[in-house]
Design an enzyme around this catalytic site. Sequence first.
Site, PDB file in Angstrom:
ATOM      1  CG  ASP A   1      -2.112   0.869   1.108  1.00 30.30           C
ATOM      2  OD1 ASP A   1      -2.157   1.677   0.171  1.00 30.30           O
ATOM      3  OD2 ASP A   1      -3.016   0.754   1.944  1.00 30.30           O
TER       4      ASP A   1
ATOM      5  CB  CYS B   1      -6.486   2.758  -1.879  1.00 27.06           C
ATOM      6  SG  CYS B   1      -5.147   3.417  -0.903  1.00 27.06           S
TER       7      CYS B   1
ATOM      8  CG  HIS C   1     -10.138   1.269   0.468  1.00 26.59           C
ATOM      9  ND1 HIS C   1      -9.099   2.170   0.329  1.00 26.59           N
ATOM     10  CD2 HIS C   1     -11.244   2.008   0.735  1.00 26.59           C
ATOM     11  CE1 HIS C   1      -9.561   3.394   0.492  1.00 26.59           C
ATOM     12  NE2 HIS C   1     -10.857   3.325   0.744  1.00 26.59           N
TER      13      HIS C   1
END
Length: 504
Positions: free
Chosen positions: A38, A76, A132
């Site tokens: 990430d 993301c 997410h």
Amino acid sequence: MGEYTPRSSILCFIGLFLASVSGPVDCKPPNILFILADDYGFHDIGYHSSEIETPNLNRLAAGGVRLENYYVQPICTPTRSQLMSGKYQIHTGLQHGNIELEQPSCLPLDDVTLAQKLKESGYATHIVGKWHLGIYKKACWPTRRGFDSYFGYLQGAEDYYTHFAFRGLDLRDNDDSVWNYTGSYSTTLFTHRAQELLRRHSSQTPDTPLFLYLPYQAVHEPLEVPEQYMVPYAHITDKKRRIYAGMVACMDEGIGNITRTMDQLGLWKDTVLIFSTDNGGQIYQGGNNWPLRGWKGSLWEGGMHGIGFVHSPLLPAKVQGTINRELIHVSDWFPTLVAGLAGGSLNGTKLDGYNMWNTISRGDPSPRKEILHNIDPLFQRPNKTHSMPVMGTKVFNETIRAAIRSGDWKLITGSPGNSSWIPPPDYGFTPVTPIEAPGKMVWLFNITADPSEYYDMSSQRPDVVQRLMQRLQYYYEVAVPVFYPPNDPRANPKYHNGTWSNWE
Ligand SMILES: *[C@@H]1O[C@H](CO)[C@@H](O)[C@H](O)[C@H]1NC(C)=O
Ligand SMILES: *[C@@H]1O[C@H](CO)[C@@H](O)[C@H](O)[C@H]1NC(C)=O
Ligand SMILES: *[C@@H]1O[C@H](CO)[C@@H](O)[C@H](O)[C@H]1NC(C)=O
Ligand SMILES: *[C@@H]1O[C@H](CO)[C@@H](O)[C@H](O)[C@H]1NC(C)=O
Ligand SMILES: *[C@@H]1O[C@H](CO)[C@@H](O)[C@H](O)[C@H]1NC(C)=O
Ligand SMILES: *[C@@H]1O[C@H](CO)[C@@H](O)[C@H](O)[C@H]1NC(C)=O
Ligand SMILES: *[C@@H]1O[C@H](CO)[C@@H](O)[C@H](O)[C@H]1NC(C)=O
Ligand SMILES: *[C@@H]1O[C@H](CO)[C@@H](O)[C@H](O)[C@H]1NC(C)=O
């Protein structure tokens, strides 16, 4: 794209070759370990001449195929949505931003996911880490989107030790919130969970191919890491960079642990590892993308020219240890894994990705000639009238944030994000901020010649600008409407026993 390959002929070929030495072989498709880091910056992996050492990642990349013309999305949710659906954001409605904490949105439920397709091909499918891709309905959760099991968090960011995102706990074992991992650092926690899962898989279902998706929390902010990992980086004077370096070191160690466990369990020999970042590094939180321009969140290369490699003992010797410069995009993993590795059918899916397995495993030219980086009509610059050469057809509205790659060329429009070049803090030279004509809204680069986007060619090549503007206009017209609903106060953790949970 869309073409059905019965099963990776290369893998079966290798299998048959081994069979002649060691007995019958069934052409079981390979295990797939997909590790997604990430906010991991382009400059932050050892093999990109980083001051951060990543011995495990370096070793795996050095024995695999390094992807050096590889693209992800600038943030993301968009990257994860494309990985899971094989589709551009203009085809899922997720063109704008991330899914926010309280937003009633998710990857559209009629999009078939990568996990569902691999399940269809007989895989056991597991996810450990960050999702997410929507939380507001249980139907959005990974356990309903093709994964047999889930351990991790549903939102975008949280504390590495408390597993709280603001006022709510966000850590789940399958569908249940788990309160008893407070104090357990997530990189270590997720690594251990993955190792446990691998042991269980190898003892209970060794003949089932495994898909393990491991989207680490590392190395997204908040900047937190056990002290010991920073020790080798005591010389880095910038505190954020020092902590970040420790976070990278811990992730690298975790990846080393997982690969060792797979080897010990006998799983590694028929595993394909894919390692990828989800987007560029965040310069305000320790990350760096030098020598690229811009950073996380922008349509400059620093936002989305990603780190990625593939490692597998199944790769032919002639590509092991090579650098691949073919154009590859995160949306390509879906068909690459489903058709290229699992031998599954892509019938009935309408994808923007291409099966890259021959490109990766044989060095074949990429079938991809173009990447639509994005068109975000909710992100427009206020007015401006810049005269574009218009030849007949409708031309794309340049105030819209958009970018497209076509061969060597990249066209950017609107407000792409901060356009500075940011060296790592300890390099001793200062960031360079370009001086642009006020109201400038169109840039054109030859990325092959100029990967750091120093030389805008838009005024020299109006013909290319015109062609790519028309291409953007084409995509703009076929895009589905942006879905970006307002926050819903029912999401508040106070209504859910202090956790982030579904509210519909
Ligand atoms: C946490 O609790 C779950 C049951 O809710 C249990 O299965 C697990 O072993 C516990 N983990 C730790 C580290 O205590
Ligand atoms: C890796 O394994 C070592 C040895 O078991 C352990 O001490 C360490 O905590 C592990 N690291 C991570 C990140 O899981
Ligand atoms: C895919 O669909 C086409 C057209 O409907 C059909 O001809 C073909 O047999 C299908 N392939 C598979 C593997 O299902
Ligand atoms: C935008 O247009 C309005 C009127 O159309 C004008 O007043 C304003 O100055 C313009 N802003 C910019 C940044 O050009
Ligand atoms: C382009 O979009 C801007 C911002 O919404 C708008 O003001 C302008 O009229 C549009 N231009 C054209 C040619 O449609
Ligand atoms: C872009 O970011 C750099 C680094 O923070 C900063 O120095 C510069 O002023 C920013 N440029 C703009 C136009 O905001
Ligand atoms: C881009 O630059 C490369 C390297 O200089 C060159 O080989 C290529 O022809 C250029 N591409 C185009 C489309 O001009
Ligand atoms: C509610 O939250 C508390 C911690 O505040 C936790 O101990 C308890 O298990 C939770 N109850 C349920 C039903 O999840």
